[in-house]
Design an enzyme around this catalytic site. Structure first.
Site, short mmCIF file in Angstrom:
data_model
loop_
_atom_site.label_atom_id
_atom_site.label_comp_id
_atom_site.label_asym_id
_atom_site.label_seq_id
_atom_site.Cartn_x
_atom_site.Cartn_y
_atom_site.Cartn_z
N SER A 327 -9.04 -3.87 4.43
CA SER A 327 -7.73 -4.53 4.51
C SER A 327 -7.12 -4.51 5.90
O SER A 327 -6.04 -5.09 6.10
CB SER A 327 -6.77 -3.87 3.52
OG SER A 327 -7.23 -4.04 2.19
N ASP A 351 0.99 -11.88 -9.08
CA ASP A 351 -0.19 -11.02 -9.15
C ASP A 351 -0.21 -10.25 -10.46
O ASP A 351 0.56 -9.30 -10.64
CB ASP A 351 -0.18 -10.03 -7.97
CG ASP A 351 -1.24 -8.95 -8.14
OD1 ASP A 351 -2.32 -9.26 -8.70
OD2 ASP A 351 -1.00 -7.80 -7.69
#
Length: 629
Positions: A327, A351
């Site tokens: 990430s 999400d």
């Protein structure tokens, strides 16, 4: 009837004798004339030629190797110097049976058979005629005395004083500065025979190799008179060598030691860069090794221990270590999405804990299986929301994603003077077709958006990409040399700057990184809460082994060396960035929990004074005041 007696003809005998005497005299005269003619030819006609031969047997030109340039850190601390040492040399052409001479050396100095084998290997190495070959370094006073006493038994052997490379800080800079070693046969064929006359060592790795031409210097010469055994009687003429150029590195010894302490003996790498100048402040690859034994020739066992170690101390993780970035690349992916127009800072997605491609049942999981609900770019960066970046990567497509990430230096060498750097891998359609003869699949684009899949980066590339966020796309290649004999190195092949449609996109990404460390829901808020300055960061966790769809990561079921790598990139202070850091801890598992605190310790060591307060020169710039006319 008796035969008549012949009378001797004395007159005839006299004539015969006179004839023979004349012939003999003529022959003698002719031979004498030939000898005189030959002597005249040799001593008069070829006088200069034979005089030169005689002088060459008496007078020799010996090269004087230059002293190697010194290497300092940015504060003047010596990292690589030259120290005097007595070496034992052997000249094969003057030794006669040189193998027997080696046997005598072993007897005189009471050495082992392994030493004898090492000596022979060194003598057999490629060399120039009549050039002394060092067979034993760093002689003790006792060894020098033994050689002197037994000199008559050792033709062609001499004890010479010379400067030998030494690294006083040992393993601290082994991977950045590198080391010198003996010139091998391949290098001997490629090197300039004149420039390296009398030189037995050359830079093998790191700065020592990259700046070999600058560090080496120019060879000198001296004419010496020798006796029949080749011993020097006197020096007739001398041309002094020119020493190599001194190099001041951008590295800081104290920051380097602080970074090593922050790793705490774990396997990993740390790179700290000053974004505005590209100067590398610290470069740590652990575990490391002592480069000094490589200078004079490391033993078989010692080298085998380093080479075969499971921890790979000879491996430069900063420049050659390839790891999925995880990430840590999400801020760069965010900028790519903004500039390509597929999202805005306000774009939100929902999400539920996973992402699905259209008409596909496969679920690409978010690290938070419960989901984060509605997220925009700022929260997506702060929470490191995978679902958001799956969607973003799918909208961009592999072609645009590859193009933008390449602009940040992924998939290419980014440094100015780091010889061993590898380019890493930024995959594309063409790459996969050439490598695997397969088409590119949409799912591969999704995982590339969160720094997984085929993508491979070095810690140096991550540090440079973070620096580009600070400089707003201005490319300043990272470098180790600050000055070379007082002159600043120039980039001969500058990389084009990253120019965005809207410069505010840089602020959006930087704000998201600040949310990581100071936001209420930031994944590394503990790092920011403990800092006396504002820090922008991004954590990352890179898989070492894949897990099956739907399974959860269970560290108790995974071998230590198969656990996830921990990564963290950061810069600080946010208002006036002075340092950018990339940290990779092998098998550290948690980017925010393990690599994050390491990065903070490194930044603290650079920004804070002895009282734990931000140094005055790094304080945020004062806000401008406007007075009424």
């Amino acid at each position: 009837m008796p035969q008549p007696i012949r009378l001797k003809d004395h007159e005839k005998d006299s004539r015969l004798i006179r004839q023979r005497a004349v012939v003999g005299a003529v022959a003698f005269l002719l031979l004498t004339m030939v000898l005189i003619a030959r002597m005249y030819y040799l001593q008069v006609v070829q006088y200069e030629y034979h005089t030169t031969l005689a002088e060459n047997n008496r007078i020799h030109v010996q090269p004087i190797p230059p002293s190697r340039g010194l290497i300092f850190d940015r504060n003047g601390v010596i990292i690589a110097d030259n120290r005097p040492s007595f070496s034992l040399t052997l000249t094969r052409e003057r030794a006669g049976d040189w193998r027997q001479v080696l046997d005598e050396i072993v007897k005189v100095l009471e050495l082992s058979e392994s030493d004898r084998a090492l000596f022979e290997r060194r003598v057999k190495q490629g060399r120039r005629p009549f050039e002394p070959v060092p067979v034993l370094f760093e002689l003790t006073e006792e060894q020098i005395a033994r050689i002197a006493i037994n000199q008559f038994r050792l033709p062609g052997v001499e004890v010479v004083a010379q400067l030998v490379r030494h690294y006083p800080l040992g393993e601290h800079f082994a991977h950045s500065v590198g080391y010198v070693g003996r010139i091998n046969e391949k290098e001997l064929k490629e090197l300039d025979a004149v420039a390296y006359s009398g030189t037995h060592h050359i830079g093998k790795t790191g700065i020592e190799r990259f700046y070999e031409n600058e560090l080496h210097g120019e060879v000198g010469y001296e004419e010496v008179e020798t006796n029949a055994r080749g011993r020097v009687l006197r020096i007739l003429n001398r041309t002094d060598p020119k020493p190599g150029k001194d190099i001041v590195l951008s590295l800081d010894v104290h920051l380097q030691e602080a970074a090593e302490a922050a790793l705490g003996g774990r396997r990993g790498a740390i790179v700290a860069i000053q974004p505005q100048s590209g100067e590398v402040l610290a470069m740590v690859s652990q575990p490391s090794f002592d480069p000094n034994p490589f200078v004079t020739g490391i033993g078989f066992k010692a080298y085998a221990d380093l080479r075969d170690s499971i921890d790979r101390p000879l491996y430069n993780r900063v420049l050659r270590g390839l790891y999925p970035p995880g990430s840590t690349v999400k801020p760069m992916v965010a900028i790519a999405g903004l500039d390509s127009g597929v999202v805005t800072p306000q774009t939100r997605i929902f999400d539920p804990g996973y992402y699905q491609l259209p008409n596909n049942t496969h679920k690409y999981r978010n690290w938070n299986r419960n989901g984060d609900g509605w997220v925009d770019m700022n929260l997506a960066l702060g929470r490191s929301n995978d679902t958001y970046f799956y969607a973003l990567a799918h909208k961009m497509g592999i072609d645009r994603l590859h193009d933008y990430m390449s602009r940040f230096g992924f998939g290419q060498q980014v440094s100015l003077d780091m010889f061993e750097e590898t380019a890493g891998l930024m995959p594309s359609r063409d790459w996969k077709r050439a490598r695997y003869r397969q088409a590119w699949y949409p799912g591969e684009t999704l995982i590339l958006g969160i720094g997984q899949g085929y993508m491979q980066t070095t810690p140096l590339q991550l540090a440079q990409a973070t620096s580009l966020l600070v400089t707003r796309g201005k490319w300043i290649r990272p470098h180790l040399a600050k000055t070379i004999k007082g002159e600043v190195p120039v980039d001969p092949n500058p990389i084009p700057d990253i120019v965005l449609r809207d410069p505010s996109y840089w602020d959006a990404a930087r704000k998201g990184m600040e949310e990581v460390t100071h936001g209420a829901r930031g994944t590394a808020r503990k790092v920011g809460d403990s800092a006396v300055y504002r820090i922008a960061g991004k954590s990352g966790t890179a898989q070492v082994v894949a897990i099956k769809q739907g399974e959860r990561y269970d560290r108790s079921k995974v071998a230590e060396r198969h656990r996830d790598h921990a990564l963290f990139v950061a810069f600080a202070p946010v208002e006036n960035p002075q340092i950018a850091v990339a940290v990779m801890v092998e098998n550290g598992e948690s980017g925010s929990g393990v690599a994050g605190p390491v990065a903070k310790q490194v930044i603290d060591a650079w920004l804070l004074d002895q009282n734990g307060q931000l140094k005055a020169e790094y304080a945020p710039p004062a806000a401008a005041t406007v007075t009424a006319p």
